[in-house]
Write an enzyme that holds these catalytic residues in place. Sequence first.
Site, mmCIF file in Angstrom:
data_model
loop_
_atom_site.group_PDB
_atom_site.id
_atom_site.type_symbol
_atom_site.label_atom_id
_atom_site.label_comp_id
_atom_site.label_asym_id
_atom_site.label_seq_id
_atom_site.Cartn_x
_atom_site.Cartn_y
_atom_site.Cartn_z
ATOM 1 N N ARG A 168 0.814 -1.237 0.000
ATOM 2 C CA ARG A 168 0.000 0.000 0.000
ATOM 3 C C ARG A 168 0.841 1.279 0.000
ATOM 4 N NH1 ARG A 168 -3.503 -2.975 3.557
ATOM 5 N NH2 ARG A 168 -5.160 -3.827 2.283
ATOM 6 N N LYS A 193 3.521 11.192 -11.509
ATOM 7 C CA LYS A 193 2.673 10.326 -12.342
ATOM 8 C C LYS A 193 3.393 9.004 -12.518
ATOM 9 C CE LYS A 193 0.030 13.449 -15.283
ATOM 10 N NZ LYS A 193 -0.171 13.944 -16.660
ATOM 11 N N GLU A 202 10.069 18.162 -25.040
ATOM 12 C CA GLU A 202 9.420 18.587 -23.784
ATOM 13 C C GLU A 202 9.991 19.928 -23.295
ATOM 14 O OE1 GLU A 202 6.762 17.072 -23.092
ATOM 15 O OE2 GLU A 202 7.034 15.068 -23.942
ATOM 16 N N LYS A 239 8.061 22.769 -14.249
ATOM 17 C CA LYS A 239 7.208 21.616 -13.921
ATOM 18 C C LYS A 239 6.870 21.615 -12.437
ATOM 19 C CE LYS A 239 5.780 17.116 -14.784
ATOM 20 N NZ LYS A 239 5.879 15.871 -15.477
ATOM 21 N N GLU A 273 -3.797 17.105 -11.869
ATOM 22 C CA GLU A 273 -4.233 17.534 -13.208
ATOM 23 C C GLU A 273 -5.734 17.809 -13.314
ATOM 24 O OE1 GLU A 273 -2.046 15.589 -16.465
ATOM 25 O OE2 GLU A 273 -3.809 15.948 -17.707
ATOM 26 N N ARG A 281 -2.164 21.841 -14.699
ATOM 27 C CA ARG A 281 -1.249 20.785 -15.167
ATOM 28 C C ARG A 281 -1.610 20.327 -16.583
ATOM 29 N NH1 ARG A 281 1.348 15.831 -11.593
ATOM 30 N NH2 ARG A 281 2.654 15.025 -13.278
ATOM 31 N N ASN A 337 0.149 19.367 -21.518
ATOM 32 C CA ASN A 337 -0.229 18.489 -22.632
ATOM 33 C C ASN A 337 -0.244 19.227 -23.969
ATOM 34 O OD1 ASN A 337 -0.685 16.080 -21.147
ATOM 35 N ND2 ASN A 337 -2.518 17.033 -20.301
ATOM 36 N N HIS A 353 0.291 17.512 -27.323
ATOM 37 C CA HIS A 353 0.145 16.076 -27.092
ATOM 38 C C HIS A 353 -1.172 15.488 -27.620
ATOM 39 C CE1 HIS A 353 3.708 16.701 -24.690
ATOM 40 N NE2 HIS A 353 3.771 15.421 -24.342
ATOM 41 N N HIS A 397 -0.039 12.575 -29.572
ATOM 42 C CA HIS A 397 -0.406 11.213 -29.148
ATOM 43 C C HIS A 397 -1.167 10.477 -30.243
ATOM 44 C CE1 HIS A 397 -0.082 11.862 -24.523
ATOM 45 N NE2 HIS A 397 1.028 11.352 -25.021
ATOM 46 N N HIS A 409 8.272 9.531 -29.493
ATOM 47 C CA HIS A 409 7.392 10.474 -28.802
ATOM 48 C C HIS A 409 7.796 11.922 -29.128
ATOM 49 C CE1 HIS A 409 4.739 11.898 -25.641
ATOM 50 N NE2 HIS A 409 5.742 12.587 -25.119
#
Length: 391
Positions: free
Chosen positions: A137, A159, A201, A242, A252, A256, A260, A263, A267, A279
Amino acid sequence: MEATRTRAEIPIHLESTNKGRRTCEVIIEDGILDNLGDEIAELSSSKDLGRRVVTVTDSHVGKLYGSKLLTGISKEFSSASSTIEIKAGEKSKSLVNASALCDKLAKLGTDRNSALIALGGGVVGDLTGFVACIYKRGIEYFQVPTTLLAQVDSSIGGKTGVDTEWGKNQLGTFHQPRAVFIDPTTLDTLPKKETINGVAEIVKSAIVADRRIFDRLCDAQESDLLSLETLKPLIPSVCRIKAQIVAKDETEVGPRATLNFGHTVGHAIESASSYSLSHGRCVILGMIAESWVAWQLDLFEERDFSRSQELLERLLNEIAVSQKARQLLGNKKELTRLAMSDKKSTTSGIRMSLPERIGRMSVGGPDGNYKVPVSNEMFVASINYLREHLA
Ligand code: NAD
Ligand code: GLY
């Protein structure tokens, strides 16, 4: 003359209702890998030096830096440090591997007082963070990123996740590392083809939040844009961007989403290529298309739009864009389907995070959020624009 070591420390203060107050330290210093035992002992929530510390790395990075890190760790945590190596590559970011990793940790006697270290790129970081979140946990972990992408993006922000048959990062959690230790000298061994993923990025962060970084990139000579000499000094500033965004919006629900930018289209192209296009390339293409959408919607100032296109085009000239990428842009139906299934999009349509100036993002979404609705026609027009650009 001996070079002086510079050190940047960026604390990220986090506060959420279910997890309370926490701080994640981001520390950037050439050669920090040599002293990681001390650094970890200093920052650990537990002061028990007999605790088990397990490093997870991949088959490339382990060979290069595994023993160096272990030596540094063993100075402090003498009795119980060990390393688990996974195969390098995106395929390792799977639930099966996460489960196998948990089994190995259990066999080593890893307990709730133990800590993990993720030594490697975003694959190792995401997988290790995910395991640290679910093992018993949740246990403490540290990120030691070794790719440019991981140093400026994936290691920061908590993330974590694994890929599934139905897509990338489809299972995941938010689990903050106690600290991120960035040693820019590790980039000296990074294959050149990996650099572009980090550069994409960096350019994204500049357009989203920092005009000065954008100007510095524009000032770099053509051939220097992808060189480590240009990129390494930018790492602390990009990490700061960041860190500030994550501190405001850990999960997010707000700003945040601006990270993206590029993206939604990126993506869709990456996914349409079955992840055979890198990417970084896809995000650069995505930023070209999405900047154009922002300009078409009268959100993005004309001059800043031109400047962003100029920089992105320079990058495109430095990286080969394959025939395959050009072909994929012909399949607009599939790209639209993929954009509609992007995580920002909703049942009512495609959403994009779009710039209004270099360094500032638009709050043109419903209720002033950062996810701007974009019609399917506009999305397709942006793909047409991109195709013409690459012709
Ligand atoms: P990666 O982890 O696969 O690393 C790329 C390659 O470089 C690998 O072969 C690796 O072994 C090698 N490598 C790493 N460091 C090296 C070094 N210093 N010297 C020599 N070789 C080295 O890829 P990546 O681009 O770092 O990360 C991509 C992953 O990151 C994806 O899974 C993506 O989903 C994830 N990601 C996560 C976030 C996040 O916020 N968590 C953000 C962006 C991307
Ligand atoms: N890479 C985007 C984020 O961490 O939110």
